[in-house]
Design a protein around this motif. Structure first.
Motif, PDB file in Angstrom:
ATOM      1  N   ALA A  10       0.829  -1.275   0.134  1.00 29.94           N
ATOM      2  CA  ALA A  10       0.001  -0.031  -0.076  1.00 29.94           C
ATOM      3  C   ALA A  10       0.966   1.252   0.048  1.00 29.94           C
ATOM      4  CB  ALA A  10      -1.033   0.138   1.265  1.00 29.94           C
ATOM      5  N   GLU A  11       1.633   1.053   0.854  1.00 30.42           N
ATOM      6  CA  GLU A  11       2.777   2.325   0.851  1.00 30.42           C
ATOM      7  C   GLU A  11       3.639   2.452  -0.489  1.00 30.42           C
ATOM      8  OE1 GLU A  11       6.953   3.687   2.810  1.00 30.42           O
ATOM      9  OE2 GLU A  11       5.879   1.875   3.739  1.00 30.42           O
ATOM     10  N   LEU A  12       3.879   1.359  -1.157  1.00 31.25           N
ATOM     11  CA  LEU A  12       4.565   1.709  -2.496  1.00 31.25           C
ATOM     12  C   LEU A  12       3.812   2.146  -3.654  1.00 31.25           C
ATOM     13  CD1 LEU A  12       7.076  -1.827  -2.269  1.00 31.25           C
ATOM     14  CD2 LEU A  12       7.686   0.680  -2.000  1.00 31.25           C
ATOM     15  N   LEU A  13       2.594   1.580  -3.540  1.00 31.12           N
ATOM     16  CA  LEU A  13       1.492   1.935  -4.548  1.00 31.12           C
ATOM     17  C   LEU A  13       1.014   3.354  -4.343  1.00 31.12           C
ATOM     18  CD1 LEU A  13      -0.454  -1.559  -5.019  1.00 31.12           C
ATOM     19  CD2 LEU A  13       1.078  -0.428  -6.643  1.00 31.12           C
ATOM     20  N   GLY A  14       0.860   3.497  -2.995  1.00 29.84           N
ATOM     21  CA  GLY A  14       0.470   5.277  -2.713  1.00 29.84           C
ATOM     22  C   GLY A  14       1.158   6.117  -3.208  1.00 29.84           C
ATOM     23  N   ALA A  15       2.327   5.879  -3.532  1.00 31.19           N
ATOM     24  CA  ALA A  15       3.468   7.044  -4.318  1.00 31.19           C
ATOM     25  C   ALA A  15       2.868   7.156  -5.769  1.00 31.19           C
ATOM     26  CB  ALA A  15       4.736   6.529  -3.969  1.00 31.19           C
ATOM     27  N   HIS A  16       2.172   6.265  -6.158  1.00 33.36           N
ATOM     28  CA  HIS A  16       1.816   6.215  -7.637  1.00 33.36           C
ATOM     29  C   HIS A  16       0.471   6.533  -8.007  1.00 33.36           C
ATOM     30  CE1 HIS A  16       6.009   5.486  -8.698  1.00 33.36           C
ATOM     31  NE2 HIS A  16       5.784   4.423  -7.566  1.00 33.36           N
ATOM     32  N   PHE A  17      -0.482   6.132  -6.831  1.00 32.90           N
ATOM     33  CA  PHE A  17      -1.853   6.131  -7.160  1.00 32.90           C
ATOM     34  C   PHE A  17      -2.676   6.809  -5.939  1.00 32.90           C
ATOM     35  CE2 PHE A  17      -0.430   2.230  -9.146  1.00 32.90           C
ATOM     36  CZ  PHE A  17      -1.125   2.251 -10.447  1.00 32.90           C
ATOM     37  N   THR A  18      -3.900   7.519  -6.235  1.00 30.02           N
ATOM     38  CA  THR A  18      -4.473   8.342  -5.340  1.00 30.02           C
ATOM     39  C   THR A  18      -5.312   7.204  -4.023  1.00 30.02           C
ATOM     40  OG1 THR A  18      -6.425   8.823  -6.531  1.00 30.02           O
ATOM     41  CG2 THR A  18      -4.584  10.398  -6.726  1.00 30.02           C
ATOM     42  N   LEU A  19      -5.646   6.282  -4.764  1.00 33.24           N
ATOM     43  CA  LEU A  19      -6.362   5.428  -3.926  1.00 33.24           C
ATOM     44  C   LEU A  19      -5.788   4.115  -3.921  1.00 33.24           C
ATOM     45  CD1 LEU A  19      -8.927   4.998  -2.091  1.00 33.24           C
ATOM     46  CD2 LEU A  19     -10.195   4.358  -4.052  1.00 33.24           C
ATOM     47  N   VAL A  20      -5.490   3.356  -2.688  1.00 36.09           N
ATOM     48  CA  VAL A  20      -5.109   2.110  -2.671  1.00 36.09           C
ATOM     49  C   VAL A  20      -6.014   1.271  -1.737  1.00 36.09           C
ATOM     50  CG1 VAL A  20      -2.923   0.568  -2.346  1.00 36.09           C
ATOM     51  CG2 VAL A  20      -2.807   2.927  -3.510  1.00 36.09           C
ATOM     52  N   GLU A  21      -6.229   0.052  -2.163  1.00 37.52           N
ATOM     53  CA  GLU A  21      -7.192  -0.669  -1.068  1.00 37.52           C
ATOM     54  C   GLU A  21      -6.683  -2.077  -1.003  1.00 37.52           C
ATOM     55  OE1 GLU A  21     -11.517  -2.498  -0.821  1.00 37.52           O
ATOM     56  OE2 GLU A  21     -11.174  -0.507  -1.819  1.00 37.52           O
ATOM     57  N   LYS A  22      -6.052  -2.346   0.091  1.00 36.32           N
ATOM     58  CA  LYS A  22      -5.635  -3.979   0.204  1.00 36.32           C
ATOM     59  C   LYS A  22      -6.873  -4.693   0.552  1.00 36.32           C
ATOM     60  CE  LYS A  22      -3.078  -5.093   3.886  1.00 36.32           C
ATOM     61  NZ  LYS A  22      -1.857  -5.372   4.785  1.00 36.32           N
ATOM     62  N   ARG A  23      -6.999  -5.821  -0.186  1.00 39.86           N
ATOM     63  CA  ARG A  23      -7.989  -6.996  -0.057  1.00 39.86           C
ATOM     64  C   ARG A  23      -7.169  -8.143   0.509  1.00 39.86           C
ATOM     65  NH1 ARG A  23     -12.883  -5.727  -4.058  1.00 39.86           N
ATOM     66  NH2 ARG A  23     -13.270  -3.690  -3.725  1.00 39.86           N
ATOM     67  N   LEU A  24      -7.750  -8.874   1.483  1.00 38.96           N
ATOM     68  CA  LEU A  24      -7.178 -10.103   2.091  1.00 38.96           C
ATOM     69  C   LEU A  24      -7.999 -11.253   1.757  1.00 38.96           C
ATOM     70  CD1 LEU A  24      -5.714  -8.913   5.518  1.00 38.96           C
ATOM     71  CD2 LEU A  24      -4.253  -9.058   3.327  1.00 38.96           C
ATOM     72  N   TYR A  25      -7.256 -12.213   1.582  1.00 40.23           N
ATOM     73  CA  TYR A  25      -7.936 -13.409   1.492  1.00 40.23           C
ATOM     74  C   TYR A  25      -7.607 -14.409   2.660  1.00 40.23           C
ATOM     75  CZ  TYR A  25      -9.264 -18.184  -0.462  1.00 40.23           C
ATOM     76  OH  TYR A  25      -9.497 -19.458  -0.505  1.00 40.23           O
ATOM     77  N   GLU A  26      -8.625 -14.496   3.526  1.00 35.94           N
ATOM     78  CA  GLU A  26      -8.453 -15.416   4.578  1.00 35.94           C
ATOM     79  C   GLU A  26      -7.972 -16.827   4.405  1.00 35.94           C
ATOM     80  OE1 GLU A  26      -8.689 -14.096   8.175  1.00 35.94           O
ATOM     81  OE2 GLU A  26      -8.693 -12.067   7.314  1.00 35.94           O
ATOM     82  N   ASP A  27      -6.994 -17.471   5.014  1.00 36.94           N
ATOM     83  CA  ASP A  27      -6.852 -19.100   4.741  1.00 36.94           C
ATOM     84  C   ASP A  27      -5.788 -19.494   5.720  1.00 36.94           C
ATOM     85  OD1 ASP A  27      -7.136 -21.363   3.476  1.00 36.94           O
ATOM     86  OD2 ASP A  27      -5.461 -20.895   1.859  1.00 36.94           O
ATOM     87  N   ARG A  28      -5.761 -20.552   5.825  1.00 35.97           N
ATOM     88  CA  ARG A  28      -4.986 -21.262   6.866  1.00 35.97           C
ATOM     89  C   ARG A  28      -4.599 -22.694   6.492  1.00 35.97           C
ATOM     90  NH1 ARG A  28      -8.121 -22.325  12.462  1.00 35.97           N
ATOM     91  NH2 ARG A  28      -9.448 -24.164  11.746  1.00 35.97           N
TER      92      ARG A  28
END
Length: 84
Positions: A10-28
């Motif tokens: 998110a930090e790395l993409l935030g330097a190039h995009f105005t909106l960054v959203e992380k979507r997690l896939y829960e697994d184990r």
């Protein structure tokens, strides 16, 4: 050089995009054979230093983590959605 991961993406993409959203896939992973997990952990020399703990001690620690005969091992997967 920085490696792109779920932790820093998110930090790395935030330097190039105005909106960054992380979507997690829960697994184990559900481990039933403690010795298999011990051998796997001890095979990962570069990830963590387990020399202070014997295989028997590690096995005892992991056995205490079992619930209904299963040791749950979380896995972290996900993706980023980014808008300019």
């Amino acid at each position: 050089k920085r490696v792109f991961t779920l932790q820093n993406g998110a930090e790395l993409l935030g330097a190039h995009f105005t909106l960054v959203e992380k979507r997690l896939y829960e697994d184990r992973l559900e481990v039933t054979e403690t010795q298999d997990l011990v051998e796997y952990i001890l095979s990962m020399n570069g990830i963590a230093d387990f020399r202070a703990v014997t295989a028997e001690q590690l096995c005892e620690i992991l056995e205490r983590q079992k619930t209904n005969g299963i040791i749950p091992v979380p896995k972290e997967y996900g993706m980023f959605m980014a808008l300019k």
